[in-house]
Design a protein around this motif. Structure first.
Motif, PDB file in Angstrom:
ATOM      1  N   VAL A 165     -58.898 -53.016  -8.781  1.00 23.45           N
ATOM      2  CA  VAL A 165     -59.160 -54.233  -8.007  1.00 23.45           C
ATOM      3  C   VAL A 165     -59.036 -55.460  -8.909  1.00 23.45           C
ATOM      4  CG1 VAL A 165     -60.924 -55.534  -6.762  1.00 23.45           C
ATOM      5  CG2 VAL A 165     -60.581 -53.116  -6.252  1.00 23.45           C
ATOM      6  N   VAL A 166     -59.583 -55.361 -10.129  1.00 18.07           N
ATOM      7  CA  VAL A 166     -59.452 -56.460 -11.085  1.00 18.07           C
ATOM      8  C   VAL A 166     -57.984 -56.765 -11.347  1.00 18.07           C
ATOM      9  CG1 VAL A 166     -59.781 -57.108 -13.513  1.00 18.07           C
ATOM     10  CG2 VAL A 166     -61.684 -56.138 -12.222  1.00 18.07           C
ATOM     11  N   GLN A 167     -57.191 -55.716 -11.572  1.00 17.77           N
ATOM     12  CA  GLN A 167     -55.777 -55.911 -11.845  1.00 17.77           C
ATOM     13  C   GLN A 167     -55.042 -56.530 -10.650  1.00 17.77           C
ATOM     14  OE1 GLN A 167     -55.853 -55.923 -15.062  1.00 17.77           O
ATOM     15  NE2 GLN A 167     -53.937 -54.819 -15.196  1.00 17.77           N
ATOM     16  N   PHE A 168     -55.423 -56.104  -9.460  1.00 19.75           N
ATOM     17  CA  PHE A 168     -54.780 -56.652  -8.261  1.00 19.75           C
ATOM     18  C   PHE A 168     -55.122 -58.128  -8.081  1.00 19.75           C
ATOM     19  CE2 PHE A 168     -54.734 -57.330  -3.576  1.00 19.75           C
ATOM     20  CZ  PHE A 168     -53.364 -57.165  -3.382  1.00 19.75           C
ATOM     21  N   VAL A 169     -56.384 -58.502  -8.322  1.00 14.27           N
ATOM     22  CA  VAL A 169     -56.797 -59.901  -8.217  1.00 14.27           C
ATOM     23  C   VAL A 169     -56.054 -60.750  -9.245  1.00 14.27           C
ATOM     24  CG1 VAL A 169     -58.731 -61.498  -8.520  1.00 14.27           C
ATOM     25  CG2 VAL A 169     -59.052 -59.378  -7.228  1.00 14.27           C
ATOM     26  N   LEU A 170     -55.896 -60.228 -10.462  1.00 15.90           N
ATOM     27  CA  LEU A 170     -55.148 -60.959 -11.486  1.00 15.90           C
ATOM     28  C   LEU A 170     -53.678 -61.093 -11.091  1.00 15.90           C
ATOM     29  CD1 LEU A 170     -56.653 -59.393 -14.744  1.00 15.90           C
ATOM     30  CD2 LEU A 170     -57.072 -61.681 -13.831  1.00 15.90           C
ATOM     31  N   PHE A 171     -53.151 -60.066 -10.466  1.00 14.61           N
ATOM     32  CA  PHE A 171     -51.769 -60.101  -9.989  1.00 14.61           C
ATOM     33  C   PHE A 171     -51.580 -61.220  -8.966  1.00 14.61           C
ATOM     34  CE2 PHE A 171     -48.764 -58.443  -6.701  1.00 14.61           C
ATOM     35  CZ  PHE A 171     -47.604 -58.441  -7.467  1.00 14.61           C
ATOM     36  N   LEU A 172     -52.554 -61.381  -8.080  1.00 17.18           N
ATOM     37  CA  LEU A 172     -52.481 -62.438  -7.077  1.00 17.18           C
ATOM     38  C   LEU A 172     -52.699 -63.819  -7.692  1.00 17.18           C
ATOM     39  CD1 LEU A 172     -54.532 -60.830  -4.142  1.00 17.18           C
ATOM     40  CD2 LEU A 172     -52.037 -60.990  -4.340  1.00 17.18           C
ATOM     41  N   SER A 173     -53.729 -63.943  -8.529  1.00 20.50           N
ATOM     42  CA  SER A 173     -54.101 -65.257  -9.060  1.00 20.50           C
ATOM     43  C   SER A 173     -53.080 -65.797 -10.048  1.00 20.50           C
ATOM     44  CB  SER A 173     -55.481 -65.184  -9.720  1.00 20.50           C
ATOM     45  OG  SER A 173     -55.460 -64.292 -10.825  1.00 20.50           O
ATOM     46  N   SER A 174     -52.317 -64.911 -10.692  1.00 21.28           N
ATOM     47  CA  SER A 174     -51.325 -65.359 -11.671  1.00 21.28           C
ATOM     48  C   SER A 174     -50.045 -65.868 -11.024  1.00 21.28           C
ATOM     49  CB  SER A 174     -50.979 -64.212 -12.621  1.00 21.28           C
ATOM     50  OG  SER A 174     -50.282 -63.188 -11.922  1.00 21.28           O
ATOM     51  N   GLY A 175     -49.872 -65.612  -9.728  1.00 21.51           N
ATOM     52  CA  GLY A 175     -48.649 -66.013  -9.045  1.00 21.51           C
ATOM     53  C   GLY A 175     -47.556 -64.973  -9.079  1.00 21.51           C
ATOM     54  N   ARG A 176     -47.805 -63.839  -9.760  1.00 23.52           N
ATOM     55  CA  ARG A 176     -46.767 -62.810  -9.865  1.00 23.52           C
ATOM     56  C   ARG A 176     -46.490 -62.150  -8.519  1.00 23.52           C
ATOM     57  NH1 ARG A 176     -50.011 -61.077 -14.171  1.00 23.52           N
ATOM     58  NH2 ARG A 176     -50.307 -59.036 -13.189  1.00 23.52           N
ATOM     59  N   ALA A 177     -47.468 -62.199  -7.610  1.00 26.95           N
ATOM     60  CA  ALA A 177     -47.260 -61.574  -6.302  1.00 26.95           C
ATOM     61  C   ALA A 177     -46.105 -62.221  -5.548  1.00 26.95           C
ATOM     62  CB  ALA A 177     -48.540 -61.661  -5.471  1.00 26.95           C
ATOM     63  N   LYS A 178     -45.871 -63.484  -5.806  1.00 25.78           N
ATOM     64  CA  LYS A 178     -44.813 -64.194  -5.096  1.00 25.78           C
ATOM     65  C   LYS A 178     -43.463 -64.073  -5.778  1.00 25.78           C
ATOM     66  CE  LYS A 178     -43.719 -68.739  -3.132  1.00 25.78           C
ATOM     67  NZ  LYS A 178     -44.193 -70.136  -2.940  1.00 25.78           N
ATOM     68  N   THR A 179     -43.454 -63.927  -7.099  1.00 27.82           N
ATOM     69  CA  THR A 179     -42.208 -64.036  -7.863  1.00 27.82           C
ATOM     70  C   THR A 179     -41.612 -62.715  -8.311  1.00 27.82           C
ATOM     71  OG1 THR A 179     -43.434 -64.292  -9.943  1.00 27.82           O
ATOM     72  CG2 THR A 179     -42.898 -66.297  -8.718  1.00 27.82           C
ATOM     73  N   THR A 180     -42.329 -61.611  -8.136  1.00 28.30           N
ATOM     74  CA  THR A 180     -41.863 -60.343  -8.675  1.00 28.30           C
ATOM     75  C   THR A 180     -40.880 -59.641  -7.758  1.00 28.30           C
ATOM     76  OG1 THR A 180     -43.985 -60.084  -9.791  1.00 28.30           O
ATOM     77  CG2 THR A 180     -42.632 -58.127  -9.616  1.00 28.30           C
ATOM     78  N   ASN A 181     -39.885 -59.029  -8.356  1.00 30.31           N
ATOM     79  CA  ASN A 181     -38.936 -58.214  -7.608  1.00 30.31           C
ATOM     80  C   ASN A 181     -39.633 -56.956  -7.102  1.00 30.31           C
ATOM     81  OD1 ASN A 181     -36.812 -56.164  -7.150  1.00 30.31           O
ATOM     82  ND2 ASN A 181     -35.451 -57.767  -7.897  1.00 30.31           N
ATOM     83  N   PRO A 182     -39.475 -56.568  -5.825  1.00 30.04           N
ATOM     84  CA  PRO A 182     -40.133 -55.362  -5.306  1.00 30.04           C
ATOM     85  C   PRO A 182     -39.785 -54.100  -6.094  1.00 30.04           C
ATOM     86  CG  PRO A 182     -39.273 -56.670  -3.496  1.00 30.04           C
ATOM     87  CD  PRO A 182     -38.756 -57.305  -4.758  1.00 30.04           C
ATOM     88  N   MET A 183     -38.556 -54.033  -6.615  1.00 27.22           N
ATOM     89  CA  MET A 183     -38.163 -52.855  -7.389  1.00 27.22           C
ATOM     90  C   MET A 183     -38.969 -52.746  -8.681  1.00 27.22           C
ATOM     91  SD  MET A 183     -34.346 -51.660  -8.520  1.00 27.22           S
ATOM     92  CE  MET A 183     -34.089 -50.019  -9.221  1.00 27.22           C
ATOM     93  N   ALA A 184     -39.282 -53.908  -9.291  1.00 25.72           N
ATOM     94  CA  ALA A 184     -40.112 -53.905 -10.490  1.00 25.72           C
ATOM     95  C   ALA A 184     -41.520 -53.410 -10.183  1.00 25.72           C
ATOM     96  CB  ALA A 184     -40.162 -55.308 -11.096  1.00 25.72           C
ATOM     97  N   LEU A 185     -42.045 -53.775  -9.029  1.00 27.89           N
ATOM     98  CA  LEU A 185     -43.361 -53.292  -8.616  1.00 27.89           C
ATOM     99  C   LEU A 185     -43.361 -51.778  -8.442  1.00 27.89           C
ATOM    100  CD1 LEU A 185     -44.370 -55.998  -5.984  1.00 27.89           C
ATOM    101  CD2 LEU A 185     -45.376 -55.652  -8.243  1.00 27.89           C
ATOM    102  N   MET A 186     -42.298 -51.268  -7.816  1.00 19.19           N
ATOM    103  CA  MET A 186     -42.203 -49.836  -7.589  1.00 19.19           C
ATOM    104  C   MET A 186     -42.159 -49.062  -8.897  1.00 19.19           C
ATOM    105  SD  MET A 186     -39.207 -47.632  -5.692  1.00 19.19           S
ATOM    106  CE  MET A 186     -38.133 -47.796  -7.132  1.00 19.19           C
ATOM    107  N   ALA A 187     -41.454 -49.597  -9.888  1.00 20.69           N
ATOM    108  CA  ALA A 187     -41.254 -48.878 -11.147  1.00 20.69           C
ATOM    109  C   ALA A 187     -42.444 -48.993 -12.095  1.00 20.69           C
ATOM    110  CB  ALA A 187     -39.992 -49.402 -11.837  1.00 20.69           C
TER     111      ALA A 187
END
Length: 220
Positions: free
Chosen positions: A137-159
């Motif tokens: 949950v901490v990692q997910f919140v950091l993922f959202l707050s850093s702005g990476r949720a908007k800019t990351t390629n979906p394939m990078a998330l999968m890998a």
């Protein structure tokens, strides 16, 4: 001076959280009577939680990243669910077959029954599982707050989860055999705990495989 120190706060918090939450399994073994198999299986359960975090990250990416990301998240999310789910099932079955000591009864494929039975026999194990969920949950919140949720390629998330779970898989097997062959539970537990802690701290510092560390969504 204050301006220079301010960036250290978000950096220090996840590192401290990674260390503290990773100490809980050691406390469980030392003071709460967790079995070696309970610890090994708990670390396997973390793979499942990481998979859930990956799908949540893909969902956030689809919502925030626009139509292209939404289509990519749908496709890669479906593929990830099948491929990663199969990997986790095989890994879990392997762990139960090698170290489960009859926990699964007649069906080693029934990982849900193994999980239920383990938590029923060692209730304090839920604290360890809660610490795993809390870290994700901490990692997910950091993922959202850093702005990476908007800019990351979906394939990078999968890998992103695969380098971590492959190394942890090897560590689990090695640590498990160390427990069985050398009858050194402390050594085996330290191998598992330190390898996992190392990955979590590296991820918290941004030096290991992490969500959003791949190609930006706007890249060609």
């Amino acid at each position: 001076m204050n301006a220079m120190q301010a960036p250290k706060v978000p950096f220090a918090f996840p590192v401290i959280a990674a260390v503290v939450l990773n100490l809980i399994p050691l406390i469980g073994v030392a003071f709460w009577g967790w079995s070696a198999f309970a610890l090994i299986f708990l670390y396997w359960l973390e793979n499942v939680v990481v998979g859930a975090r990956t799908l949540a990250s893909m969902g956030a990416n689809a919502i925030l990243g626009g139509m292209v990301n939404a289509v990519g998240a749908l496709f890669f999310g479906a593929f990830f669910t099948f491929h990663y789910g199969l990997f986790c099932t095989v890994h879990g079955t392997f762990v139960v077959a090698l170290f489960g000591e009859g926990m699964a009864g007649d069906d080693i494929l029934d990982l849900v029954a193994v999980t239920h039975g383990l938590f029923a026999s060692q209730p304090n194990l839920l604290i360890g599982f809660a610490s795993i969920v809390a870290w994700q949950v901490v990692q997910f919140v950091l993922f959202l707050s850093s702005g990476r949720a908007k800019t990351t390629n979906p394939m990078a998330l999968m890998a992103a989860p695969y380098p971590r779970i492959i190394v942890l898989h090897i560590a689990i097997i090695f640590g498990g055999f160390l427990l069985m062959l050398l009858n050194q539970p402390v050594a085996g537990i330290l191998v598992l705990a330190l390898v996992k802690m190392g990955f979590d701290v590296a991820e918290a510092m941004g030096k290991g495989p992490r969500f959003g560390a791949g190609v930006p969504a706007s890249a060609p």
